[in-house]
Design an enzyme around this catalytic site. Structure first.
Site, short mmCIF file in Angstrom:
data_model
loop_
_atom_site.label_atom_id
_atom_site.label_comp_id
_atom_site.label_asym_id
_atom_site.label_seq_id
_atom_site.Cartn_x
_atom_site.Cartn_y
_atom_site.Cartn_z
N GLU A 193 0.84 -1.20 0.00
CA GLU A 193 0.00 0.00 0.00
C GLU A 193 0.88 1.26 0.00
OE1 GLU A 193 -2.64 0.00 3.33
OE2 GLU A 193 -3.72 1.78 2.69
N GLY A 223 -8.35 5.60 7.46
CA GLY A 223 -9.19 5.45 8.63
C GLY A 223 -8.63 4.40 9.59
N GLY A 224 -8.08 3.30 9.02
CA GLY A 224 -7.60 2.21 9.85
C GLY A 224 -6.09 2.12 9.97
N SER A 225 -5.38 2.56 8.93
CA SER A 225 -3.91 2.47 8.99
C SER A 225 -3.28 3.72 8.40
CB SER A 225 -3.44 1.22 8.24
OG SER A 225 -3.65 1.37 6.85
N THR A 226 -1.99 3.87 8.67
CA THR A 226 -1.25 5.01 8.12
C THR A 226 0.08 4.53 7.57
OG1 THR A 226 -0.48 7.25 8.60
CG2 THR A 226 -0.23 5.66 10.38
N GLN A 227 0.49 5.12 6.47
CA GLN A 227 1.72 4.69 5.79
C GLN A 227 2.71 5.84 5.66
OE1 GLN A 227 -1.24 2.33 5.55
NE2 GLN A 227 -1.46 3.79 3.93
O1 LIG Z 1 -8.45 8.15 -4.15
C1 LIG Z 1 -8.75 8.87 -3.22
N1 LIG Z 1 -9.09 10.17 -3.42
C2 LIG Z 1 -9.40 11.01 -2.42
N2 LIG Z 1 -9.39 10.63 -1.14
C3 LIG Z 1 -9.08 9.38 -0.86
C4 LIG Z 1 -8.75 8.45 -1.86
N3 LIG Z 1 -8.46 7.28 -1.29
C5 LIG Z 1 -8.60 7.49 0.02
N4 LIG Z 1 -8.99 8.74 0.30
C6 LIG Z 1 -9.16 9.34 1.63
O2 LIG Z 1 -8.72 8.35 2.56
C7 LIG Z 1 -9.30 8.61 3.83
C8 LIG Z 1 -9.98 7.38 4.34
O3 LIG Z 1 -9.09 6.30 4.37
P1 LIG Z 1 -9.53 4.86 3.92
O4 LIG Z 1 -10.99 4.68 3.97
O5 LIG Z 1 -8.89 4.58 2.60
O6 LIG Z 1 -8.88 4.01 5.08
P2 LIG Z 1 -7.69 2.94 5.05
O7 LIG Z 1 -6.69 3.44 4.04
O8 LIG Z 1 -7.14 2.96 6.44
O9 LIG Z 1 -8.33 1.64 4.67
C9 LIG Z 1 -10.27 9.75 3.61
O10 LIG Z 1 -9.61 10.93 3.97
C10 LIG Z 1 -10.51 9.70 2.10
O11 LIG Z 1 -10.90 10.97 1.64
CA LIG Z 2 -6.68 4.37 1.99
#
Ligand SMILES: O=c1[nH]cnc2c1ncn2[C@@H]1O[C@H](COP(=O)(O)OP(=O)(O)O)[C@@H](O)[C@H]1O
Ligand SMILES: [Ca+2]
Length: 452
Positions: A193, A223-227
């Site tokens: 990722e 929302g759940g992880s950070t890179q």
């Molecule tokens: O392609 C994209 N365009 C704009 N914002 C995105 C995109 N992908 C993820 N985000 C942003 O990612 C954040 C939510 O993270 P996500 O739901 O992807 O969690 P995760 O990466 O921890 O699974 C929000 O701020 C959302 O706006």
């Molecule tokens: Ca994401």
């Protein structure tokens, strides 16, 4: 006079017709494969063990204007939403492809919200697939790869529930007219990722194609992880980083040793839950109210996360920012690896870094912008101090800003370090999806083999 074949001839004609069709189809696939073996994104993630073994189909088609056009569809099944990225590429013979267009659509909630009712998850997927059918010309459908990669939301679910959701999506994909391989639906590992997002920003900023140009680092807060991912330039960083933090990546015939790590559970929504004292996927004991000094004193409300609704409230404190920062420090203690080198690397930050900065006016909500890391702390102190009197659109701003500011400090960023916050570069979403589709198409174009 036309000869009408008798029944015996007809019996012979059908298998013969079938054979001819099969022959034409095989020849067609082979022709695509041959045209695709020209130089492409030769991405080989050595350390992360990219999966191989898909059918060697090529998605290219000559356009009649000297270049081939092809498409790729990547679904991002994030913890808070599902998004489709439809990429259109053009490729001159023997040259690397250029990205010519992207269509992006998103919907909420994320797949993990359907953990207890997998059937319901397919409707949104189908809607997004319909967008792909409208965007991609009909005769490209069967050579266009269709892939879904899930991130933290599904990583945090029990294995059985996550697999059920993936299986449902796979059924929908397999019934679609697009090119689907055995691995079309999966949970992506955290390193992939981060590395894929790094490829995206460095491709869009041009540094992957211009070897002399210095690369940029990437910060993604989901929302759940950070890179966090960047290209170290000192031996010290490579040697002192713990196992699992350095990944070897080959792209455009260059090899990069990247520092990349994904922290599961440190995404913004997971951090909120931890700060409130809740446990992922579990309702509060006996419906107990979760109280935090990071929320406005006097505030009472409900907050939904991962399909669980929590009763939450603020707590009075003489110095809310100080107390909130103390709680955040406890959550982060011992979890984040710090490298000296981040002080000297230019970073792009997106996702919730962007949303939060835009929410409090640190950057323009449409165009993005730059800020220094310390701006998050200044904003946090102001918002936490005034949250009682200040009308807030969200009760979480003090908590979120305090968390982001301390997370960046834990990574090792000094207050005066500039971050570029962007949602799009050249009209393309800055997300891992582009890097991941490069990687996937590259894997389709490599011959099968045990070493791959
Ligand atoms: O392609 C994209 N365009 C704009 N914002 C995105 C995109 N992908 C993820 N985000 C942003 O990612 C954040 C939510 O993270 P996500 O739901 O992807 O969690 P995760 O990466 O921890 O699974 C929000 O701020 C959302 O706006
Ligand atoms: Ca994401």
């Amino acid at each position: 006079m036309r000869k009408i074949p008798n029944n015996g001839n007809l019996k012979m004609a059908y298998p013969l017709g079938l054979f001819v069709c099969l022959f034409i189809y095989v020849a067609y696939i082979k022709w695509h494969w041959a045209s695709a073996t020209q130089a492409f994104f030769s991405i080989t993630e050595v350390a992360t063990g990219a999966r191989r073994g898909q059918q060697a189909h090529s998605p290219t088609r000559p356009s009649g204007r000297g270049h081939a056009v092809f498409y790729g569809i990547m679904f991002d099944a994030g913890s808070t939403g599902t998004r489709i990225h439809i990429f259109q590429f053009a490729q001159q013979p023997r040259e690397t492809p250029t990205l010519t267009h992207e269509t992006f659509r998103a919907l909420k909630p994320g797949l993990s919200a359907y953990a207890d009712d997998a059937e319901k998850s397919t409707q949104g997927i189908q809607e997004l697939l319909d967008v792909a059918k409208q965007e991609i010309p009909f005769d490209f459908w069967k050579v266009t790869p269709l892939v879904l990669k899930a991130t933290a939301g599904l990583r945090l679910l029990p294995e059985e529930k996550a697999q059920k959701l993936l299986q449902k999506v796979e059924e929908v994909f397999k019934a679609s007219p697009f090119l689907v391989g055995e691995d079309c639906v999966s949970i992506m590992n955290g390193t992939d990722e981060g590395v894929s997002a790094w490829i995206t920003v460095n491709f869009l900023t041009g540094s992957l194609k211009a070897p002399g140009r210095s690369s940029v680092g990437m910060l993604d807060l989901g929302g759940g992880s950070t890179q966090i991912t960047f290209l170290p330039s000192t031996e010290g960083t490579l040697q002192t980083s713990p196992a699992g933090y350095i990944t070897s990546l080959q792209v455009f015939n260059r090899t990069y040793q990247l520092y990349s790590y994904s922290y599961l559970g440190l995404g913004l929504m997971s951090a909120r839950l931890a700060l409130l004292g809740g446990v992922e996927g579990q309702p509060a004991k006996d419906g107990k109210e979760l109280v935090s000094p990071c929320l406005p004193p006097g505030f009472k409300g409900e907050w939904e996360h991962a399909e669980v609704t929590y009763r939450i409230s603020g707590e009075k404190a003489s110095n809310p920012h100080e107390l909130c920062a103390h709680r955040v420090s406890e959550i982060l203690r011992g979890k984040v690896h710090r490298t000296e080198e981040v002080k000297h690397v230019d970073f792009y930050a997106f996702s919730y870094y962007y949303d939060l900065a835009a929410q409090v006016g640190l950057i323009d909500a449409e165009r993005g912008g730059s800020l220094v890391v310390g701006d998050f702390e200044i904003a946090a102190k102001y918002v936490c101090r005034t949250m009682e009197t200040h009308t807030q659109s969200s009760p979480f701003v003090c908590m979120d800003l305090t968390y982001v500011s301390l997370l960046l400090q834990e990574f090792g960023f000094p207050g005066n370090r500039v971050l570029k916050l962007t949602r799009k570069i050249d009209n393309i979403e800055t997300s891992w999806a582009l890097g991941a589709i490069f990687h996937y198409i590259d894997s389709l174009r490599r011959p099968k083999g045990p070493a791959n």
